[in-house]
Design an enzyme around this catalytic site. Structure first.
Site, PDB file in Angstrom:
ATOM      1  N   GLY A  11     -18.283 -53.145 -58.582  1.00 55.54           N
ATOM      2  CA  GLY A  11     -17.365 -53.942 -57.617  1.00 55.54           C
ATOM      3  C   GLY A  11     -18.491 -54.675 -56.725  1.00 55.54           C
ATOM      4  O   GLY A  11     -19.555 -55.363 -57.256  1.00 55.54           O
ATOM      5  N   ILE A  63     -14.345 -45.797 -50.090  1.00 55.44           N
ATOM      6  CA  ILE A  63     -13.016 -45.666 -50.992  1.00 55.44           C
ATOM      7  C   ILE A  63     -12.029 -45.953 -49.907  1.00 55.44           C
ATOM      8  O   ILE A  63     -12.046 -45.917 -48.661  1.00 55.44           O
ATOM      9  CB  ILE A  63     -13.032 -44.037 -51.138  1.00 55.44           C
ATOM     10  N   GLY A  95      -0.668 -48.713 -43.611  1.00 53.96           N
ATOM     11  CA  GLY A  95      -0.818 -47.838 -44.650  1.00 53.96           C
ATOM     12  C   GLY A  95      -2.684 -47.576 -44.877  1.00 53.96           C
ATOM     13  O   GLY A  95      -2.800 -46.864 -45.582  1.00 53.96           O
ATOM     14  N   TYR A 151      -8.800 -45.908 -43.204  1.00 49.49           N
ATOM     15  CA  TYR A 151      -9.946 -46.841 -43.743  1.00 49.49           C
ATOM     16  C   TYR A 151     -10.189 -48.002 -42.606  1.00 49.49           C
ATOM     17  O   TYR A 151     -11.097 -48.343 -42.216  1.00 49.49           O
ATOM     18  CB  TYR A 151      -9.129 -47.577 -44.829  1.00 49.49           C
ATOM     19  N   GLY A 160     -12.775 -60.085 -46.721  1.00 47.19           N
ATOM     20  CA  GLY A 160     -11.390 -59.963 -47.041  1.00 47.19           C
ATOM     21  C   GLY A 160     -10.982 -59.263 -48.315  1.00 47.19           C
ATOM     22  O   GLY A 160     -11.573 -58.261 -48.899  1.00 47.19           O
ATOM     23  N   TYR A 161      -9.819 -59.706 -48.859  1.00 47.83           N
ATOM     24  CA  TYR A 161      -9.663 -58.990 -50.321  1.00 47.83           C
ATOM     25  C   TYR A 161     -10.338 -59.740 -51.399  1.00 47.83           C
ATOM     26  O   TYR A 161     -10.054 -60.960 -51.564  1.00 47.83           O
ATOM     27  CB  TYR A 161      -7.917 -59.207 -50.403  1.00 47.83           C
TER      28      TYR A 161
HETATM   29  N1  CAA Z   1       4.265 -53.953 -42.519  1.00 46.15           N
HETATM   30  C1  CAA Z   1       5.502 -53.084 -42.290  1.00 46.15           C
HETATM   31  N2  CAA Z   1       6.125 -52.492 -43.140  1.00 46.15           N
HETATM   32  C2  CAA Z   1       5.489 -52.296 -44.413  1.00 46.15           C
HETATM   33  C3  CAA Z   1       4.422 -52.778 -44.629  1.00 46.15           C
HETATM   34  C4  CAA Z   1       3.613 -53.664 -43.942  1.00 46.15           C
HETATM   35  N3  CAA Z   1       2.489 -54.385 -44.473  1.00 46.15           N
HETATM   36  N4  CAA Z   1       3.897 -52.296 -46.010  1.00 46.15           N
HETATM   37  C5  CAA Z   1       5.072 -51.331 -46.289  1.00 46.15           C
HETATM   38  N5  CAA Z   1       5.990 -51.465 -45.452  1.00 46.15           N
HETATM   39  C6  CAA Z   1       7.065 -50.603 -45.152  1.00 46.15           C
HETATM   40  C7  CAA Z   1       8.037 -50.548 -46.606  1.00 46.15           C
HETATM   41  O1  CAA Z   1       8.943 -51.878 -46.222  1.00 46.15           O
HETATM   42  C8  CAA Z   1       8.888 -49.435 -46.473  1.00 46.15           C
HETATM   43  O2  CAA Z   1       9.715 -49.834 -45.311  1.00 46.15           O
HETATM   44  P1  CAA Z   1      11.291 -48.525 -45.489  1.00 46.15           P
HETATM   45  O3  CAA Z   1      11.008 -47.173 -45.700  1.00 46.15           O
HETATM   46  O4  CAA Z   1      12.168 -49.045 -44.138  1.00 46.15           O
HETATM   47  O5  CAA Z   1      12.009 -49.268 -46.814  1.00 46.15           O
HETATM   48  C9  CAA Z   1       7.890 -48.428 -46.210  1.00 46.15           C
HETATM   49  O6  CAA Z   1       6.909 -49.091 -45.301  1.00 46.15           O
HETATM   50  C10 CAA Z   1       7.143 -47.946 -47.121  1.00 46.15           C
HETATM   51  O7  CAA Z   1       7.187 -46.593 -47.205  1.00 46.15           O
HETATM   52  P2  CAA Z   1       6.823 -45.870 -48.420  1.00 46.15           P
HETATM   53  O8  CAA Z   1       7.051 -44.287 -48.038  1.00 46.15           O
HETATM   54  O9  CAA Z   1       7.494 -46.486 -49.568  1.00 46.15           O
HETATM   55  O10 CAA Z   1       5.405 -45.927 -48.568  1.00 46.15           O
HETATM   56  P3  CAA Z   1       4.357 -45.408 -49.510  1.00 46.15           P
HETATM   57  O11 CAA Z   1       4.366 -43.938 -49.292  1.00 46.15           O
HETATM   58  O12 CAA Z   1       4.647 -45.990 -50.820  1.00 46.15           O
HETATM   59  O13 CAA Z   1       3.045 -46.171 -49.213  1.00 46.15           O
HETATM   60  C11 CAA Z   1       1.525 -47.941 -48.960  1.00 46.15           C
HETATM   61  C12 CAA Z   1       3.008 -47.494 -49.220  1.00 46.15           C
HETATM   62  C13 CAA Z   1       0.454 -47.202 -49.994  1.00 46.15           C
HETATM   63  C14 CAA Z   1       1.088 -48.048 -47.569  1.00 46.15           C
HETATM   64  C15 CAA Z   1       1.593 -49.654 -49.693  1.00 46.15           C
HETATM   65  O14 CAA Z   1       2.371 -50.346 -48.888  1.00 46.15           O
HETATM   66  C16 CAA Z   1       0.224 -50.080 -49.900  1.00 46.15           C
HETATM   67  O15 CAA Z   1      -0.509 -49.942 -50.729  1.00 46.15           O
HETATM   68  N6  CAA Z   1      -0.002 -50.973 -49.113  1.00 46.15           N
HETATM   69  C17 CAA Z   1      -1.350 -51.883 -49.097  1.00 46.15           C
HETATM   70  C18 CAA Z   1      -2.246 -51.305 -48.251  1.00 46.15           C
HETATM   71  C19 CAA Z   1      -3.715 -52.242 -48.461  1.00 46.15           C
HETATM   72  O16 CAA Z   1      -3.503 -53.231 -47.983  1.00 46.15           O
HETATM   73  N7  CAA Z   1      -4.502 -51.652 -49.100  1.00 46.15           N
HETATM   74  C20 CAA Z   1      -5.817 -52.382 -49.160  1.00 46.15           C
HETATM   75  C21 CAA Z   1      -6.628 -51.580 -50.233  1.00 46.15           C
HETATM   76  S1  CAA Z   1      -7.938 -52.812 -50.641  1.00 46.15           S
HETATM   77  C22 CAA Z   1      -8.969 -52.736 -49.414  1.00 46.15           C
HETATM   78  O17 CAA Z   1      -8.948 -52.022 -48.493  1.00 46.15           O
HETATM   79  C23 CAA Z   1     -10.229 -53.352 -49.610  1.00 46.15           C
HETATM   80  C24 CAA Z   1     -10.283 -54.027 -48.400  1.00 46.15           C
HETATM   81  O18 CAA Z   1     -11.342 -53.688 -47.467  1.00 46.15           O
HETATM   82  C25 CAA Z   1      -9.543 -55.336 -48.075  1.00 46.15           C
END
Ligand code: CAA
Length: 241
Positions: free
Chosen positions: A13, A85, A143, A147, A178-179
């Site tokens: 990475g 991670i 989420g 992190y 960023g991403y």
């Molecule tokens: N803002 C507001 N609400 C959000 C949201 C957001 N950004 N994302 C999801 N939601 C809401 C959904 O609309 C849903 O709402 P309802 O329950 O009312 O329908 C709810 O949250 C989702 O709940 P779930 O129980 O389905 O959630 P889940 O257990 O499936 O988990 C998650 C969801 C894992 C957080 C998923 O949204 C996700 O992976 N998000 C991305 C997180 C992210 O950006 N990670 C970056 C990884 S890369 C990195 O970190 C590198 C770096 O440095 C940039």
């Protein structure tokens, strides 16, 4: 004689690109990794940087790893605390294990590594510590309470330690990507990632090399007056003050 650099999580990475950039700039580079032997071998084959296997969240293991690197390559002048991670979940579903694991790999690691090279840097009057934070440590991310806390913690770590290193020729800086197009980002659910990319004004994911080049600069002698800074590299997705 060339300076020696340690890049944690340096075989894949963003870390792989940082290892390659530093090697190209003339550093003797050690790439730490925790488990993926195949990736470490591929890294050595591709860029000629040897992998050193140890767990950055384990203080004793880090000490042993650093001793091995210094025996092989000489005293460590540059540390890039890059290993990290994700283990995402909304906070109401986040377990204690998810919290502790991410904090220990992403934040405790910076203490474990930097503390064990710091006295040598002080004695030699030169050092470069580069901490890889994240846009999500700057702005917070749904989420990612674990992190975001760890990556934000790295920014505080940087600001405090920069003041301690300043009179000893040691700079301490953060890079906040960023991403970036890596396995970690590609693991985000496709629909979620699409919506994230739509908020990046530059209109694309970043490239690992776009993070590596700033790290190479921060590691150089020319960057001696930059310390305590956080360099934001995110395609204008979040403009930190
Ligand atoms: N803002 C507001 N609400 C959000 C949201 C957001 N950004 N994302 C999801 N939601 C809401 C959904 O609309 C849903 O709402 P309802 O329950 O009312 O329908 C709810 O949250 C989702 O709940 P779930 O129980 O389905 O959630 P889940 O257990 O499936 O988990 C998650 C969801 C894992 C957080 C998923 O949204 C996700 O992976 N998000 C991305 C997180 C992210 O950006 N990670 C970056 C990884 S890369 C990195 O970190 C590198 C770096 O440095 C940039």
């Amino acid at each position: 004689m060339s300076r020696t650099a340690l890049v944690t999580g340096g075989t894949r990475g963003i870390g792989l690109a940082i290892s390659a950039g530093l090697k190209q700039a003339g550093f003797a580079v050690a790439a730490n990794y925790s488990g993926n032997d195949a990736a470490a071998k591929a890294c050595e084959d591709a860029i000629g940087v040897k992998g050193f296997k140890f767990d950055v969240s384990d203080f004793e293991a880090v000490g042993a790893g650093i001793a091995e690197i210094e025996k092989d390559l000489g005293p460590i002048d540059v540390v890039v605390n890059n290993a990290g991670i994700t283990w995402d979940a909304p906070f109401h579903k986040m377990s204690l294990e998810q919290w502790q694991k991410v904090i220990s790999v992403d934040l405790d690691s910076a203490f474990n590594v930097t503390r064990q090279v710091w006295e040598g840097m002080r004695e030699r009057g030169f050092g470069r510590v580069i901490n890889i934070s994240s846009i999500n440590g700057q702005k917070g991310q749904f989420g990612q309470v674990n992190y975001s806390a760890a990556k934000s913690g790295l920014i505080g770590f940087t600001k405090a330690l920069a003041q301690e290193g300043a009179r000893k020729g040691i700079t301490v800086n953060c890079v906040a990507p960023g991403y970036i197009d890596t396995e970690m980002v590609r693991a985000v659910p496709e629909k979620v990632l699409e919506s994230i990319v739509s908020t990046i004004p530059v209109g694309r994911l970043g490239k690992p090399e776009e993070i590596a080049s700033i790290c190479t600069y921060l590691a150089s002698d020319e960057a001696a007056f930059i310390t305590g800074a956080t360099m934001t590299v995110n395609g204008a997705q979040y403009i930190a003050s």
